[in-house]
Motif scaffolding. Structure first.
Motif, PDB file in Angstrom:
ATOM      1  N   TYR A  72      77.805  26.491  73.430  1.00  0.00           N
ATOM      2  CA  TYR A  72      76.538  26.522  72.697  1.00  0.00           C
ATOM      3  C   TYR A  72      75.653  25.375  73.157  1.00  0.00           C
ATOM      4  O   TYR A  72      76.112  24.405  73.753  1.00  0.00           O
ATOM      5  CB  TYR A  72      76.758  26.477  71.183  1.00  0.00           C
ATOM      6  N   MET A  73      74.360  25.504  72.861  1.00  0.00           N
ATOM      7  CA  MET A  73      73.385  24.496  73.268  1.00  0.00           C
ATOM      8  C   MET A  73      73.546  23.220  72.440  1.00  0.00           C
ATOM      9  O   MET A  73      73.832  23.278  71.244  1.00  0.00           O
ATOM     10  CB  MET A  73      71.979  25.048  73.070  1.00  0.00           C
ATOM     11  N   ILE A  76      74.547  28.900  84.066  1.00  0.00           N
ATOM     12  CA  ILE A  76      75.051  28.345  82.814  1.00  0.00           C
ATOM     13  C   ILE A  76      73.922  28.199  81.800  1.00  0.00           C
ATOM     14  O   ILE A  76      74.087  28.497  80.608  1.00  0.00           O
ATOM     15  CB  ILE A  76      75.745  27.000  83.075  1.00  0.00           C
ATOM     16  N   SER A  77      72.754  27.744  82.259  1.00  0.00           N
ATOM     17  CA  SER A  77      71.612  27.599  81.344  1.00  0.00           C
ATOM     18  C   SER A  77      71.246  28.928  80.711  1.00  0.00           C
ATOM     19  O   SER A  77      70.897  28.993  79.513  1.00  0.00           O
ATOM     20  CB  SER A  77      70.412  27.024  82.100  1.00  0.00           C
ATOM     21  N   LYS A  78      71.357  29.986  81.461  1.00  0.00           N
ATOM     22  CA  LYS A  78      71.064  31.319  80.925  1.00  0.00           C
ATOM     23  C   LYS A  78      72.140  31.762  79.935  1.00  0.00           C
ATOM     24  O   LYS A  78      71.834  32.357  78.900  1.00  0.00           O
ATOM     25  CB  LYS A  78      70.952  32.317  82.073  1.00  0.00           C
ATOM     26  N   ASP A  79      73.394  31.449  80.244  1.00  0.00           N
ATOM     27  CA  ASP A  79      74.500  31.916  79.403  1.00  0.00           C
ATOM     28  C   ASP A  79      74.564  31.205  78.053  1.00  0.00           C
ATOM     29  O   ASP A  79      75.095  31.771  77.090  1.00  0.00           O
ATOM     30  CB  ASP A  79      75.835  31.723  80.133  1.00  0.00           C
ATOM     31  N   ILE A  80      74.085  29.969  77.952  1.00  0.00           N
ATOM     32  CA  ILE A  80      74.226  29.213  76.710  1.00  0.00           C
ATOM     33  C   ILE A  80      72.967  29.259  75.851  1.00  0.00           C
ATOM     34  O   ILE A  80      72.857  28.491  74.878  1.00  0.00           O
ATOM     35  CB  ILE A  80      74.609  27.742  76.996  1.00  0.00           C
ATOM     36  N   GLN A  81      72.034  30.132  76.179  1.00  0.00           N
ATOM     37  CA  GLN A  81      70.855  30.270  75.318  1.00  0.00           C
ATOM     38  C   GLN A  81      71.260  30.724  73.919  1.00  0.00           C
ATOM     39  O   GLN A  81      70.600  30.399  72.937  1.00  0.00           O
ATOM     40  CB  GLN A  81      69.871  31.265  75.945  1.00  0.00           C
ATOM     41  N   ARG A  82      72.319  31.488  73.847  1.00  0.00           N
ATOM     42  CA  ARG A  82      72.925  31.894  72.589  1.00  0.00           C
ATOM     43  C   ARG A  82      74.395  31.489  72.612  1.00  0.00           C
ATOM     44  O   ARG A  82      75.001  31.433  73.696  1.00  0.00           O
ATOM     45  CB  ARG A  82      72.820  33.408  72.389  1.00  0.00           C
ATOM     46  N   PRO A  83      75.014  31.178  71.450  1.00  0.00           N
ATOM     47  CA  PRO A  83      76.453  30.854  71.451  1.00  0.00           C
ATOM     48  C   PRO A  83      77.255  31.979  72.086  1.00  0.00           C
ATOM     49  O   PRO A  83      77.040  33.155  71.795  1.00  0.00           O
ATOM     50  CB  PRO A  83      76.779  30.695  69.965  1.00  0.00           C
ATOM     51  N   ARG A  84      78.172  31.618  72.951  1.00  0.00           N
ATOM     52  CA  ARG A  84      78.969  32.603  73.674  1.00  0.00           C
ATOM     53  C   ARG A  84      80.445  32.314  73.470  1.00  0.00           C
ATOM     54  O   ARG A  84      80.928  31.224  73.771  1.00  0.00           O
ATOM     55  CB  ARG A  84      78.620  32.584  75.164  1.00  0.00           C
ATOM     56  N   TYR A  85      81.154  33.321  72.943  1.00  0.00           N
ATOM     57  CA  TYR A  85      82.580  33.195  72.660  1.00  0.00           C
ATOM     58  C   TYR A  85      83.402  33.730  73.833  1.00  0.00           C
ATOM     59  O   TYR A  85      82.988  34.659  74.534  1.00  0.00           O
ATOM     60  CB  TYR A  85      82.953  33.979  71.403  1.00  0.00           C
ATOM     61  N   PHE A  86      84.592  33.134  73.994  1.00  0.00           N
ATOM     62  CA  PHE A  86      85.531  33.588  75.008  1.00  0.00           C
ATOM     63  C   PHE A  86      86.924  33.662  74.399  1.00  0.00           C
ATOM     64  O   PHE A  86      87.347  32.733  73.698  1.00  0.00           O
ATOM     65  CB  PHE A  86      85.584  32.630  76.204  1.00  0.00           C
ATOM     66  N   GLN A  87      87.632  34.743  74.659  1.00  0.00           N
ATOM     67  CA  GLN A  87      89.063  34.754  74.420  1.00  0.00           C
ATOM     68  C   GLN A  87      89.745  34.087  75.608  1.00  0.00           C
ATOM     69  O   GLN A  87      89.091  33.733  76.591  1.00  0.00           O
ATOM     70  CB  GLN A  87      89.558  36.182  74.215  1.00  0.00           C
ATOM     71  N   SER A  88      91.049  33.899  75.502  1.00  0.00           N
ATOM     72  CA  SER A  88      91.748  33.110  76.526  1.00  0.00           C
ATOM     73  C   SER A  88      91.511  33.637  77.933  1.00  0.00           C
ATOM     74  O   SER A  88      91.121  32.890  78.839  1.00  0.00           O
ATOM     75  CB  SER A  88      93.254  33.080  76.209  1.00  0.00           C
ATOM     76  N   GLN A  89      91.725  34.935  78.135  1.00  0.00           N
ATOM     77  CA  GLN A  89      91.571  35.495  79.480  1.00  0.00           C
ATOM     78  C   GLN A  89      90.121  35.457  79.932  1.00  0.00           C
ATOM     79  O   GLN A  89      89.833  35.246  81.116  1.00  0.00           O
ATOM     80  CB  GLN A  89      92.102  36.935  79.508  1.00  0.00           C
TER      81      GLN A  89
END
Length: 292
Positions: free
Chosen positions: A186-187, A229-242
């Motif tokens: 997240y930002m 990365i700047s584009k991806d974190i404009q909104r909170p982004r969740y990741f599972q382990s894989q």
């Protein structure tokens, strides 16, 4: 039978004080075991000291068998195994402890790895409210880069925001995630402020600088470009382990003790310490962990 002021119970009660029944005094006097007043000196020695030593070998002891210091606490035991644990939001007190632990372990033996376990929401809580400072996470990241020891990172619960950045900055090939752990980007945010226009402008510049540092360190850890990365974190982004591994935040999933972890023979270390004390006298100390 009438009780008088001069009786056994009255005399005994006068000896009981808050200090005399404290756990600290009990440990120093009786080796960590409670001793009944009815025991003889031989019984006290047999039950108190032998049982406490067999139950727990922590704490150094003097020549008379009494402990010179309290037993080590859990963080100290983890530190002896070269394990650091980040288990709460990144606030100044956490940073102070973690940086000190990393610097000590690197000084103790720079040829051995340091294990950093992470279960932290970063600088924000579950309501996305800022509870810490991004600069605290950057201090930890700079210390990780400064250490000669390799830093093996493990996500053992959650790694959100700045904690995810620290996860990605571990030694390549040794950034692990547990199967049910979660990661989120997240930002950065700054605490709400009001006042003169110049104060608001300074806050905006601070937020811009924090975001640039965050993106730069994430790019270093994941291998992606800053623009992506700047584009991806404009909104909170969740990741599972894989998914976190695919994004570059980690390298592998672990569900048990990995083979790279050092196995230590504590019984042998205890025997070595006793042998050194016999040779060097009562003032001899065991060798530091770096020379074992």
């Amino acid at each position: 039978m009438f009780m008088t002021e001069d009786n056994v119970a009255s005399r005994q009660s006068k000896k009981v004080t808050e200090e005399s029944i404290s756990s600290t005094r009990n440990y120093l006097d009786h080796g960590g075991m409670w001793s009944s007043s009815g025991m003889s000196d031989g019984d006290h020695s047999r039950y108190s000291m032998s049982m406490s030593v067999s139950m727990y070998r922590g704490g150094s002891r003097g020549g008379n068998g009494r402990p010179r210091s309290a037993p080590p606490d859990l963080p100290s035991l983890l530190l002896d195994a070269r394990i650091c644990y980040l288990g709460m939001p990144i606030v100044p007190s956490v940073t102070e402890l973690l940086v000190a632990q990393l610097m000590w372990l690197d000084y103790d033996n720079p040829s051995k790895p340091i294990y950093l376990y992470i279960n932290s929401s970063g600088t924000q809580n579950e309501k996305m409210e800022t509870v810490g400072s991004e600069t605290e996470a950057y201090a930890i990241a700079d210390t990780m880069a400064y250490c000669k020891s390799k830093i093996y990172t493990v996500n053992c619960g959650m790694a959100y925001g700045q904690a995810a950045m620290l996860l990605s900055l571990g030694a390549k090939g040794f950034r692990a995630l547990q199967p049910n752990s979660s990661t989120k980007l997240y930002m950065p945010k700054v605490s709400r402020s009001s006042g003169a226009a110049i104060d608001m402008w300074l806050k905006a510049k601070e937020l811009e600088a924090n975001t640039d540092y965050y993106v730069e360190l994430l790019a270093k850890g994941t291998g992606k470009t800053k623009e992506e990365i700047s584009k991806d974190i404009q909104r909170p982004r969740y990741f599972q382990s894989q998914e976190a591994i695919a994004y570059g935040l980690g390298d592998k999933i672990i569900d048990g003790r990995d083979g790279v972890y050092e196995k230590r023979d504590y019984e042998g270390m205890l025997a070595q310490s006793k042998a050194m004390r016999r040779i060097g006298g009562p003032g001899a100390q065991p060798a530091p962990s770096g020379s074992r």
